[in-house]
Design an enzyme around this catalytic site. Structure first.
Site, PDB file in Angstrom:
ATOM      1  N   SER A  34     -33.288  13.180   1.347  1.00 15.50           N
ATOM      2  CA  SER A  34     -32.290  13.654   2.309  1.00 15.50           C
ATOM      3  C   SER A  34     -30.987  12.866   2.169  1.00 15.50           C
ATOM      4  CB  SER A  34     -32.838  13.546   3.738  1.00 15.50           C
ATOM      5  OG  SER A  34     -33.287  12.222   3.956  1.00 15.50           O
ATOM      6  N   HIS A 266     -18.689   4.545 -16.903  1.00 16.31           N
ATOM      7  CA  HIS A 266     -17.870   5.716 -17.244  1.00 16.31           C
ATOM      8  C   HIS A 266     -16.762   5.381 -18.256  1.00 16.31           C
ATOM      9  CE1 HIS A 266     -20.121   7.159 -13.949  1.00 16.31           C
ATOM     10  NE2 HIS A 266     -19.265   6.919 -12.978  1.00 16.31           N
TER      11      HIS A 266
HETATM   12  C1  BG6 Z   1     -19.211   7.472  -9.336  1.00 19.35           C
HETATM   13  C2  BG6 Z   1     -18.666   6.277  -8.614  1.00 19.35           C
HETATM   14  O1  BG6 Z   1     -20.034   7.074 -10.399  1.00 19.35           O
HETATM   15  O2  BG6 Z   1     -18.135   8.248  -9.854  1.00 19.35           O
HETATM   16  C3  BG6 Z   1     -17.696   6.705  -7.511  1.00 19.35           C
HETATM   17  O3  BG6 Z   1     -19.743   5.562  -8.036  1.00 19.35           O
HETATM   18  C4  BG6 Z   1     -16.627   7.601  -8.072  1.00 19.35           C
HETATM   19  O4  BG6 Z   1     -17.109   5.565  -6.915  1.00 19.35           O
HETATM   20  C5  BG6 Z   1     -17.254   8.747  -8.856  1.00 19.35           C
HETATM   21  O5  BG6 Z   1     -15.858   8.099  -7.007  1.00 19.35           O
HETATM   22  C6  BG6 Z   1     -16.183   9.560  -9.550  1.00 19.35           C
HETATM   23  O6  BG6 Z   1     -16.780  10.680 -10.118  1.00 19.35           O
HETATM   24  P1  BG6 Z   1     -15.946  11.984 -10.425  1.00 19.35           P
HETATM   25  O7  BG6 Z   1     -16.909  12.867 -11.131  1.00 19.35           O
HETATM   26  O8  BG6 Z   1     -15.487  12.509  -9.103  1.00 19.35           O
HETATM   27  O9  BG6 Z   1     -14.791  11.557 -11.262  1.00 19.35           O
END
Ligand code: BG6
Length: 518
Positions: A34, A266
């Site tokens: 959830s 990322h």
């Molecule tokens: C996540 C982070 O991995 O990626 C967040 O924990 C961030 O802090 C998010 O906001 C951003 O993802 P996207 O796909 O919106 O660029």
């Protein structure tokens, strides 16, 4: 010189080759059912796969958690979550999806919880005829991973090393550790009960269509690869700018910060895709081998390079997209004297033949002027301009931009003669827009990743050695910052950048691109 203008894309849809493979029969067991991630991203993504006909008829989902729901109550909750994330859905379609959903309430610490899961799965396997394939999705805080994998093992649900165990998978959400030591501990815990072939560590950026397109663009064309190196490229900028703040995740974020939350996974993931060598094939290990090799080539960070090449900032109150917003320290669940960074800018070098001495400028931050994720490859300037006598000695360099989000696409800027006087030149931009060509926005990254996981394809999931190398690289930065918590600059929410971050790149005669620069 006149302003930059666009050249229209020519679309050849008949030449688009697609081979989407349907998922085999499979059950998905979600821990933390959830929670926010499940409601906002996962359920909508599984539903979209269902709507697109990519799931097998034989599938089911079991939500597991501490909150008490009956199957029927959870189905209603899932229905609401799906409608919130994907918009209005025909009720019959939603019902045929939620009919395959169940719920088990329990305490993660109790063995009996896992036993009841095992009993239920045996029944559901038969009812839905999934042949024993299942995915355990860990949408819980990492502290619980160890408890859950142990419980699954005791209940005979992980089966490492047994024939067919690869059809039993575990998906692990980030953060995968908070540094090298904790990541190794986490790996050790999970690997006691699951083999590496069963473990799917998610970095949702790798599931984004436009991030995968980096590989297609580079390795399915011949014209870019010959210039993709230090002989032609001046520098590369990778930006993940967000206009959002920490939203409701202040508690987690204040312990993590931008380096752990965005950079270790990322940013480094995108850097690896842009810079790695061509994999021998598009299978999981070939791609991941090249990714790890590239990360291993990043020049190690020392005290001196951390001081000069890693800048961190924290937002103070300001205005974002016309709205007044509070400073980071006033966000809910954030320490009022927090020294956690919400912005990182860095300069890295990749020590190999292809990239020696080419700077990679990387930045990510929250509460910036606008949302923008892009990779910009700036080529070297012409060695000599024939137009010096006309005052055009310094011609802008060609720039190739991979726009990851929003306004997904790719553009290449170049100089060309403009109509008019004999010496009249301007920057033109050749642009491919994802929305114009394919219509609409790319699918949610989780769709790709969930489908791949059901298919047993680990290409877009992070391997253990990748986690180790990236934390190993950043550990010295974490240590340096822990020792000097005040080495942190303020920036106003809604700004594009701040002077110290600018100096990082300007001291070398270059500038950051504007966020969503046309
Ligand atoms: C996540 C982070 O991995 O990626 C967040 O924990 C961030 O802090 C998010 O906001 C951003 O993802 P996207 O796909 O919106 O660029």
């Amino acid at each position: 010189m006149s302003a930059m203008s666009d050249i229209c894309p020519i679309v050849l849809p008949q030449e688009i080759a697609c081979a989407e493979v349907n998922a085999p029969p499979c059950g998905i067991v979600v821990f933390g059912a959830s929670g926010d991630l499940v409601r906002r991203k996962l359920l909508g993504s599984v539903f979209e796969l269902f709507r697109r006909g990519l799931l097998s008829e034989n599938f089911y989902i079991v939500g597991c958690g501490r909150s008490s729901f009956s199957d029927e109550q959870y189905r209603t909750d899932v229905g609401n979550a799906v409608s919130e994330s994907v918009g209005d859905v025909p009720p019959e379609l939603l019902r045929s999806f939620t009919d395959k959903i169940y719920y088990i309430v329990g305490d993660y610490e109790q063995e009996s919880f896992y036993k009841s899961i095992a009993v239920r799965l045996t029944k559901l396997n038969k009812v839905h005829n999934v042949g024993g394939s299942r995915i355990f999705y860990m949408a819980v805080p990492p502290l619980l991973y160890g408890t859950i994998v142990k419980g699954l093992d005791l209940a005979g649900l992980s089966c490492p090393g047994l024939p067919g165990c690869e059809r039993i998978r575990i998906v692990v959400e980030k953060p995968f550790g908070a540094d090298l030591k904790s990541a190794n501990e986490l790996n050790n815990i999970i690997q006691k009960h699951f083999t590496e072939r069963q473990i799917y560590r998610i970095d949702h950026y790798l599931g984004k269509e436009t991030v995968q397109n980096i590989l297609m663009f580079r390795f399915a064309n011949t014209i870019f690869e010959p210039v993709w190196n230090r002989n032609f490229i001046d520098h590369i900028q990778i930006t993940i700018a967000e206009s959002d703040g920490v939203e409701h995740r202040g508690g987690y974020y204040d312990r993590a910060g931008a380096l752990r939350d965005m950079f270790q996974n990322h940013i480094l993931g995108m850097l690896a895709f842009v810079a790695m060598e061509p994999p021998v094939s598009f299978d999981a290990d070939s791609v991941r081998d090249e990714k790890v090799k590239l990360l291993q080539c990043i020049r190690p960070l020392t005290g001196q390079s951390i001081n000069t090449d890693f800048i961190r900032g924290q937002y103070v109150a300001g205005e974002v997209e016309g709205q007044k917003v509070c400073g980071y320290r006033k966000e809910s669940k954030v320490d009022a004297s927090s020294t956690t960074e919400t912005y990182v800018a860095a300069r890295l070098f990749v020590d190999n033949w292809r990239w020696q001495d080419v700077p990679f400028y990387l930045r990510t931050g929250k509460r910036l002027a606008r949302k923008n994720t892009e990779i910009a490859i700036t080529f070297k300037k012409v060695p000599h301009s024939m137009l010096v006598s006309a005052g055009l000695g310094d011609l802008p360099a060609n720039t190739l931009v991979m726009q990851i989000q929003p306004e997904e696409g790719i553009s290449l800027s170049f100089q060309a003669k403009r109509p008019g006087s004999k010496v009249c030149i301007g920057t033109l931009r050749m642009r491919f827009s994802y929305a114009e060509v394919f219509g609409g926005e790319p699918p949610e990254a989780y769709q790709r990743l969930l489908l791949d996981c059901m298919l047993g394809d680990q290409t877009l999931f992070t391997r253990q050695d990748d986690v180790e190398v990236s934390w190993g690289l950043l550990d010295p930065v974490l240590r340096a910052w822990a020792n000097k918590p005040l080495m942190l600059y303020e920036y106003k929410a809604g700004s594009e950048s701040f002077p110290q971050a600018d100096r990082l790149i300007e001291s070398e005669g270059r500038t950051w691109r504007h966020l969503r620069e046309i």
